[in-house]
Design a protein around this motif. Structure first.
Motif, PDB file in Angstrom:
ATOM      1  N   VAL A 301     -14.347  -5.023   1.626  1.00 55.87           N
ATOM      2  CA  VAL A 301     -14.588  -3.579   1.708  1.00 55.87           C
ATOM      3  C   VAL A 301     -13.352  -2.871   1.162  1.00 55.87           C
ATOM      4  CG1 VAL A 301     -15.109  -1.645   3.237  1.00 55.87           C
ATOM      5  CG2 VAL A 301     -16.124  -3.865   3.680  1.00 55.87           C
ATOM      6  N   CYS A 302     -13.576  -1.950   0.239  1.00 56.17           N
ATOM      7  CA  CYS A 302     -12.458  -1.278  -0.437  1.00 56.17           C
ATOM      8  C   CYS A 302     -12.550   0.224  -0.203  1.00 56.17           C
ATOM      9  CB  CYS A 302     -12.514  -1.534  -1.947  1.00 56.17           C
ATOM     10  SG  CYS A 302     -12.445  -3.272  -2.358  1.00 56.17           S
ATOM     11  N   LEU A 303     -11.397   0.874  -0.118  1.00 51.62           N
ATOM     12  CA  LEU A 303     -11.393   2.317   0.093  1.00 51.62           C
ATOM     13  C   LEU A 303     -11.692   3.050  -1.206  1.00 51.62           C
ATOM     14  CD1 LEU A 303      -8.444   2.809   2.617  1.00 51.62           C
ATOM     15  CD2 LEU A 303     -10.796   2.107   3.030  1.00 51.62           C
ATOM     16  N   GLU A 304     -11.469   2.385  -2.338  1.00 48.31           N
ATOM     17  CA  GLU A 304     -11.752   2.976  -3.658  1.00 48.31           C
ATOM     18  C   GLU A 304     -12.655   2.019  -4.429  1.00 48.31           C
ATOM     19  OE1 GLU A 304     -10.910   5.913  -4.736  1.00 48.31           O
ATOM     20  OE2 GLU A 304      -9.763   6.364  -2.920  1.00 48.31           O
ATOM     21  N   PRO A 305     -13.503   2.551  -5.340  1.00 47.37           N
ATOM     22  CA  PRO A 305     -14.367   1.644  -6.112  1.00 47.37           C
ATOM     23  C   PRO A 305     -13.574   0.693  -7.006  1.00 47.37           C
ATOM     24  CG  PRO A 305     -14.602   3.939  -6.847  1.00 47.37           C
ATOM     25  CD  PRO A 305     -13.716   3.957  -5.652  1.00 47.37           C
ATOM     26  N   ARG A 306     -14.169  -0.463  -7.248  1.00 55.43           N
ATOM     27  CA  ARG A 306     -13.506  -1.463  -8.107  1.00 55.43           C
ATOM     28  C   ARG A 306     -14.607  -2.138  -8.905  1.00 55.43           C
ATOM     29  NH1 ARG A 306     -12.167  -6.834  -6.900  1.00 55.43           N
ATOM     30  NH2 ARG A 306     -12.318  -6.694  -4.654  1.00 55.43           N
ATOM     31  N   LEU A 464     -13.983  -3.147   7.520  1.00 58.31           N
ATOM     32  CA  LEU A 464     -13.322  -1.936   7.046  1.00 58.31           C
ATOM     33  C   LEU A 464     -11.919  -1.817   7.650  1.00 58.31           C
ATOM     34  CD1 LEU A 464     -13.326   0.716   5.491  1.00 58.31           C
ATOM     35  CD2 LEU A 464     -14.633   1.750   7.331  1.00 58.31           C
ATOM     36  N   MET A 465     -11.770  -2.287   8.888  1.00 54.34           N
ATOM     37  CA  MET A 465     -10.452  -2.250   9.539  1.00 54.34           C
ATOM     38  C   MET A 465      -9.416  -2.991   8.694  1.00 54.34           C
ATOM     39  SD  MET A 465      -9.862  -1.017  12.709  1.00 54.34           S
ATOM     40  CE  MET A 465      -9.178  -2.118  13.908  1.00 54.34           C
ATOM     41  N   THR A 466      -9.814  -4.122   8.140  1.00 52.91           N
ATOM     42  CA  THR A 466      -8.875  -4.915   7.340  1.00 52.91           C
ATOM     43  C   THR A 466      -8.444  -4.132   6.104  1.00 52.91           C
ATOM     44  OG1 THR A 466     -10.211  -6.748   8.025  1.00 52.91           O
ATOM     45  CG2 THR A 466      -8.522  -7.245   6.442  1.00 52.91           C
ATOM     46  N   ALA A 467      -9.424  -3.489   5.454  1.00 51.26           N
ATOM     47  CA  ALA A 467      -9.083  -2.703   4.260  1.00 51.26           C
ATOM     48  C   ALA A 467      -8.114  -1.582   4.633  1.00 51.26           C
ATOM     49  CB  ALA A 467     -10.351  -2.123   3.642  1.00 51.26           C
ATOM     50  N   ILE A 468      -8.344  -0.952   5.775  1.00 51.52           N
ATOM     51  CA  ILE A 468      -7.487   0.163   6.187  1.00 51.52           C
ATOM     52  C   ILE A 468      -6.089  -0.359   6.512  1.00 51.52           C
ATOM     53  CG2 ILE A 468      -7.200   2.042   7.862  1.00 51.52           C
ATOM     54  CD1 ILE A 468     -10.307   1.836   8.303  1.00 51.52           C
ATOM     55  N   SER A 471      -4.023  -0.618   3.495  1.00 51.25           N
ATOM     56  CA  SER A 471      -4.002   0.557   2.606  1.00 51.25           C
ATOM     57  C   SER A 471      -2.688   1.322   2.793  1.00 51.25           C
ATOM     58  CB  SER A 471      -5.192   1.461   2.910  1.00 51.25           C
ATOM     59  OG  SER A 471      -5.065   1.979   4.211  1.00 51.25           O
ATOM     60  N   GLU A 472      -2.457   2.279   1.888  1.00 51.29           N
ATOM     61  CA  GLU A 472      -1.256   3.118   1.951  1.00 51.29           C
ATOM     62  C   GLU A 472      -1.325   3.995   3.203  1.00 51.29           C
ATOM     63  OE1 GLU A 472       1.138   3.343  -0.475  1.00 51.29           O
ATOM     64  OE2 GLU A 472       0.163   1.727  -1.600  1.00 51.29           O
ATOM     65  N   ARG A 473      -0.127   4.385   3.668  1.00 53.90           N
ATOM     66  CA  ARG A 473      -0.057   5.251   4.853  1.00 53.90           C
ATOM     67  C   ARG A 473      -0.834   6.568   4.615  1.00 53.90           C
ATOM     68  NH1 ARG A 473       1.980   4.839  10.300  1.00 53.90           N
ATOM     69  NH2 ARG A 473       1.887   6.978  10.997  1.00 53.90           N
TER      70      ARG A 473
END
Ligand SMILES: Cc1cc2nc3c(=O)[nH]c(=O)nc-3n(C[C@H](O)[C@H](O)[C@H](O)COP(=O)(O)OP(=O)(O)OC[C@H]3O[C@@H](n4cnc5c(N)ncnc54)[C@H](O)[C@@H]3O)c2cc1C
Length: 491
Positions: A301-306, A464-468, A471-473
């Motif tokens: 799960v990514c916060l931005e598309p890839r 999603l927790m792992t992706a967060i 991720s950047e602060r």
């Protein structure tokens, strides 16, 4: 104004998105209203699309996990998947009857064999295998535990050999590419119009949808709009600010899969799969026509598309297939490596149905099994758009809602640690024996701190927790603000 939008002028129904859900909705609506002008928007490239990268297993029971059955919402979702499975034979027949199977047969197999092998983590794999059996028994669905020696076609590495095998009757697969082209043809035959442009914005006034603005800035007026743009759906719905915090966000569950020409042209007669495991949909191999097979799939799960698969993902996928399913795959040809974005909602459940903006509907958040669910969702949305009540049980997952909290924070935190550890075992790592236990302990506190910082009320699903976490602060802070806005909206 471009010629095509100009030529159309206006539409009764615009469906945004040409994946399996948009097209199925388009076919069902166009067939039910021959007099209406129904338009499906979406470019042929299907950027970030999940459907072309999907197996595509019609998995109602194979998708079950212990985690899913442990929650009321999870059990309701599973019951819908069982309903959807019953619709496939007739649905495929109706698509093929319109002469739409010109590229080949839609169905690629009738049954599934689920393997429990030595790879992975007992707390996930054994528990999920048991959960699948429980679900099959409870539904009285035809299945049989079979001897692993009798499983057709496989030749795994002895270190990754199966320990148990379950034959699930009637749980087969389709070719997602042939399904998409069949849907396009059926849609056009029903009088629908495919418009190869992307939507950029929704337009509404006085609480009613007015139409869609395309990427090129053209306005297409429409009486009703269905947003079925996969992982991009929330961004579109958010162009109406009143909905930005009332419809749960959708992220990209990026999955990598591959099409392989087997070394000798052979393929199994059934889907071969493991249970869902370690953040992913498990390892699966699906027969395709002409000596090729599909291998899937990773999930991040990514916060931005890839848009593309990484080398690491491809290597991982191939290693799993070679070791766990057939060593002969090592000498096989790669036809294609594909990546797609599963639409992953922030609460882990589908977003299906109407909104408070009159005439605006949404089909997204289907994550791992939207293709399987598509005939049921298509029937549901056609009924709603035509003023009916739809499939009653799907109302639970209407899109304008406070995020569903199906699991407690403690359950999710336990899950995230387990899944993280299971990823290491599946990789497979080689560590001093006591390290995994130490790591498990060290992982608990940072995930708990992150969850507490994000929100007092909501906890994102484990993947999603792992992706967060990584991720950047600034991205984490943005999510803190998002959750605060969502809470304000609903309290
Ligand atoms: C690797 C992988 C394996 C999978 N395996 C299975 C499986 O075995 N069984 C199963 O049931 N499901 C599976 N899934 C999940 C399934 O693919 C999805 O749930 C389902 O395809 C979602 O369909 P969709 O139409 O909502 O989204 P998509 O298929 O993503 O379609 C959305 C479409 O909208 C278009 N679009 C985006 N933005 C715009 C815009 N602004 N304007 C117009 N068009 C736009 C996109 O280009 C795309 O074509 C898998 C997914 C992946 C990635």
């Amino acid at each position: 104004m471009s010629e095509t939008v100009d030529a159309i002028g206006s539409a009764d129904v615009v469906v945004i998105g040409n994946g399996v859900l948009g097209l199925t909705a388009g076919v069902e609506i166009a067939r039910s209203r021959p007099e209406a002008r129904v338009v499906v928007l979406g470019k042929a490239s299907r950027r970030y699309g999940a459907t072309p990268a999907a197996g595509a297993m019609l998995g109602a029971f194979g998708e079950v996990t212990a985690h899913l059955l442990a929650s009321e919402h999870g059990r309701k979702k599973h019951a819908l998947a069982v309903q959807a499975q019953r619709l496939w034979p007739e649905w495929i027949e109706s698509l093929e009857a319109t002469g739409s199977a010109e590229d080949g047969r839609i169905r690629t197999s009738d049954d599934t064999v689920m393997l429990l092998n030595t790879v992975g983590h007992a707390a996930l794999d054994d528990a999920n295998f048991a959960a699948v059996r429980t679900a099959l028994k409870e539904a009285n669905a035809p299945h049989e535990e079979i001897a692993v020696e009798s499983v057709d076609w496989i030749d795994p590495d002895p270190n990754s050999r199966p320990l148990r095998a379950l034959h699930i009757e009637g749980e087969g697969s389709v070719d997602s590419g042939i399904l998409l082209s069949s849907l396009e043809r059926a849609f056009k035959r029903a009088g629908g119009v495919l418009l190869p442009v992307d939507a950029a914005e929704l337009r509404a006034g006085n609480g009613r949808i007015e139409g869609v603005v395309t990427e090129a800035g053209d306005f297409l007026p429409a009486g009703q709009v269905v947003v079925a743009a996969g992982a991009r759906s929330h961004a579109l719905v958010s162009t109406l600010p009143s909905l930005a915090h009332r419809v749960p966000r959708v992220y990209d569950g990026v999955g990598v899969s591959a099409l392989i020409d087997t070394w000798d042209g052979s393929a199994p007669a059934t889907v071969l799969r493991t249970t869902n495991r370690a953040f992913a949909c498990g390892l699966h191999l699906v027969p395709r026509a002409g000596g090729s097979v599909y291998i899937g799939a990773t999930n991040a799960v990514c916060l931005e598309p890839r848009g593309a698969a990484s080398i690491e993902e491809a290597v991982f996928l191939f290693n799993c297939a070679i070791h766990q399913l057939h060593r002969g795959l090592n000498g096989s040809g790669i036809r294609k490596i594909q990546a797609g974005s599963r639409p992953a909602s922030i609460d882990g459940f589908p977003l299906i149905g109407g909104t408070s903006v009159d005439g605006l509907w949404m089909l997204s958040g289907t994550y791992r099994d939207g293709l399987h669910m598509s005939p049921l969702i298509g029937r549901h949305i056609a009924s709603l758009v035509n003023g009916g009540t739809g499939v009653g049980e799907l109302a639970e997952f209407h899109p304008e809602r406070e995020p569903i909290s199906a699991w407690s924070r403690e359950e999710i935190l336990r899950d995230v640690v387990r899944h993280t550890m299971a990823t290491g075992y599946e990789f497979p790592w080689r560590l001093p024996l006591e390290w995994p236990h130490l790591m498990e302990t060290f992982l608990e506190a940072p995930f708990a701190e992150l969850a507490d910082r994000l929100s007092d009320t909501y906890t994102p699903p484990a993947d999603l927790m792992t992706a967060i976490m990584f991720s950047e602060r600034a991205e984490q802070d943005e999510l803190v603000a998002y959750y605060a806005n969502v809470y304000r909206e609903w309290h």
